[in-house]
Structures are given as C-alpha cells and as structure tokens.
Scaffold this motif. Structure first.
Motif, short mmCIF file in Angstrom:
data_model
loop_
_atom_site.label_atom_id
_atom_site.label_comp_id
_atom_site.label_asym_id
_atom_site.label_seq_id
_atom_site.Cartn_x
_atom_site.Cartn_y
_atom_site.Cartn_z
N ILE A 3 1.02 -1.08 0.21
CA ILE A 3 -0.37 0.17 0.27
C ILE A 3 0.68 1.36 -0.02
N ALA A 4 0.33 2.44 -0.73
CA ALA A 4 1.23 3.20 -0.71
C ALA A 4 0.31 4.50 -0.83
N GLU A 5 1.32 5.50 0.02
CA GLU A 5 0.37 6.49 0.61
C GLU A 5 0.80 7.76 -0.34
N LEU A 6 0.61 8.27 -0.92
CA LEU A 6 0.61 9.43 -2.17
C LEU A 6 0.22 10.74 -1.18
N VAL A 7 1.76 11.58 -1.01
CA VAL A 7 0.44 13.08 -0.63
C VAL A 7 1.31 14.45 -1.30
N TRP A 8 -0.04 14.81 -1.43
CA TRP A 8 -0.21 16.03 -2.62
C TRP A 8 0.34 17.22 -1.55
N SER A 9 1.21 18.41 -2.37
CA SER A 9 1.50 19.71 -1.68
C SER A 9 1.03 20.14 -0.53
N LYS A 10 -0.67 20.57 -0.84
CA LYS A 10 -2.04 20.48 -0.23
C LYS A 10 -2.29 19.83 1.35
N GLY A 11 -0.90 18.91 1.75
CA GLY A 11 -1.63 17.54 2.81
C GLY A 11 -2.21 16.68 2.18
N GLU A 12 -3.05 16.70 1.36
CA GLU A 12 -4.21 16.19 1.16
C GLU A 12 -3.58 14.24 0.92
N SER A 13 -3.91 13.19 1.11
CA SER A 13 -3.12 11.86 1.52
C SER A 13 -4.59 11.03 0.32
N LEU A 14 -3.36 9.84 -1.33
CA LEU A 14 -4.39 8.98 -1.67
C LEU A 14 -3.46 7.75 -1.34
N PHE A 15 -4.06 6.32 -1.70
CA PHE A 15 -3.98 5.49 -1.13
C PHE A 15 -3.57 4.21 -2.48
N GLU A 16 -2.80 4.22 -2.94
CA GLU A 16 -2.35 2.83 -4.46
C GLU A 16 -2.09 1.55 -3.87
N VAL A 17 -2.91 0.81 -4.04
CA VAL A 17 -2.86 -0.75 -3.82
C VAL A 17 -2.13 -1.35 -5.06
N HIS A 18 -0.70 -2.19 -4.15
CA HIS A 18 -0.54 -3.76 -5.76
C HIS A 18 -0.17 -4.41 -5.49
N LEU A 19 -0.14 -4.89 -6.26
CA LEU A 19 0.20 -6.78 -5.99
C LEU A 19 2.05 -7.28 -5.95
N ASP A 20 2.34 -7.28 -5.14
CA ASP A 20 4.12 -7.81 -4.48
C ASP A 20 4.66 -8.27 -6.22
N GLU A 21 4.00 -9.22 -6.07
CA GLU A 21 4.45 -10.62 -7.26
C GLU A 21 5.57 -9.59 -8.54
N THR A 22 3.90 -8.76 -8.77
CA THR A 22 3.32 -7.82 -10.32
C THR A 22 4.31 -6.89 -10.27
N GLY A 23 3.22 -6.03 -8.94
CA GLY A 23 3.81 -4.94 -9.27
C GLY A 23 2.52 -3.80 -9.48
N ASP A 24 1.55 -4.53 -10.33
CA ASP A 24 0.59 -4.47 -10.73
C ASP A 24 -0.42 -3.40 -9.64
N ASP A 25 -0.37 -2.14 -10.37
CA ASP A 25 -1.48 -1.24 -9.41
C ASP A 25 -3.15 -1.67 -9.52
N LEU A 26 -3.94 -1.91 -8.21
CA LEU A 26 -5.16 -2.61 -7.88
C LEU A 26 -6.07 -0.91 -8.00
N THR A 27 -5.29 -0.54 -7.95
CA THR A 27 -5.92 0.99 -8.04
C THR A 27 -6.18 1.88 -9.36
N GLN A 28 -5.32 1.06 -10.19
CA GLN A 28 -4.92 2.32 -11.65
C GLN A 28 -6.72 3.30 -11.76
N ASP A 29 -7.96 2.57 -11.89
CA ASP A 29 -9.01 3.11 -11.73
C ASP A 29 -9.18 4.33 -11.06
N GLY A 30 -9.04 4.14 -9.57
CA GLY A 30 -8.80 5.25 -9.33
C GLY A 30 -8.54 5.29 -8.05
N CYS A 31 -8.15 5.90 -6.93
CA CYS A 31 -7.23 5.66 -6.03
C CYS A 31 -8.16 6.02 -4.44
#
Length: 91
Positions: A3-31
C-alpha cells in the motif's frame, strides 16, 4: 500486497494498492482517499484462472486468453485437464 500513500502539496493523501509479485496497481482506476480495509483490498483482487498443466495464471475475465492458452499449452489436453504420463504397473 503493498500500500502506497501519495501525499500532495496541500497535505491531501491518496492510497494505492499494488501486488508484490507483479507490481500491478489494483487502484489504477481510482486511488482511495483513506487507508484501505482488508475487505476493500479483497474487493480489488482479481480472480484468476490457473492452468493445471503449467501453472500459468490469467485474469478470469479474459476468457479469450484462457481459451487460447488451453489450445496452445502442451501440458493440458483440449479440455484444460493436465496431461499426465501413463503409469505402467510394476512387472
């Protein structure tokens, strides 16, 4: 699972979920705008068809790819069943 937390300059955070084996982003359609729960992560995971002959894994929503694999895989018969060597009784 990563799980990766993306922190924007305004302090907002979004979260992405990736598979370890392939690195596929399971939240590519929306964080996600909050850390995901176990149930949310389970809902993001694809369902897989696994070849019983060679172990190839294909997203089960890709029916054409599965059919093509079964037709071309030397380790399964035309019905998708593993090809097993015949066993001869001991003499």
């Amino acid at each position: 699972m990563r799980i990766a937390e993306l922190v924007w300059s305004k302090g907002e955070s979004l979260f992405e979920v990736h598979l370890d084996e392939t690195g596929d982003d399971l939240t590519q359609d929306g964080c996600l705008d909050h850390p995901p729960t176990d149930d949310e992560i389970a809902g993001l995971l694809p369902s897989w068809w696994v070849c019983l002959g060679c172990g190839t894994r294909i997203d089960d929503s890709q029916a054409d790819m599965i059919v093509d694999h079964v037709r071309g895989c030397d380790l399964v018969d035309g019905a998708g069943q593993p090809v097993r060597p015949e066993r001869h009784p001991a003499a």
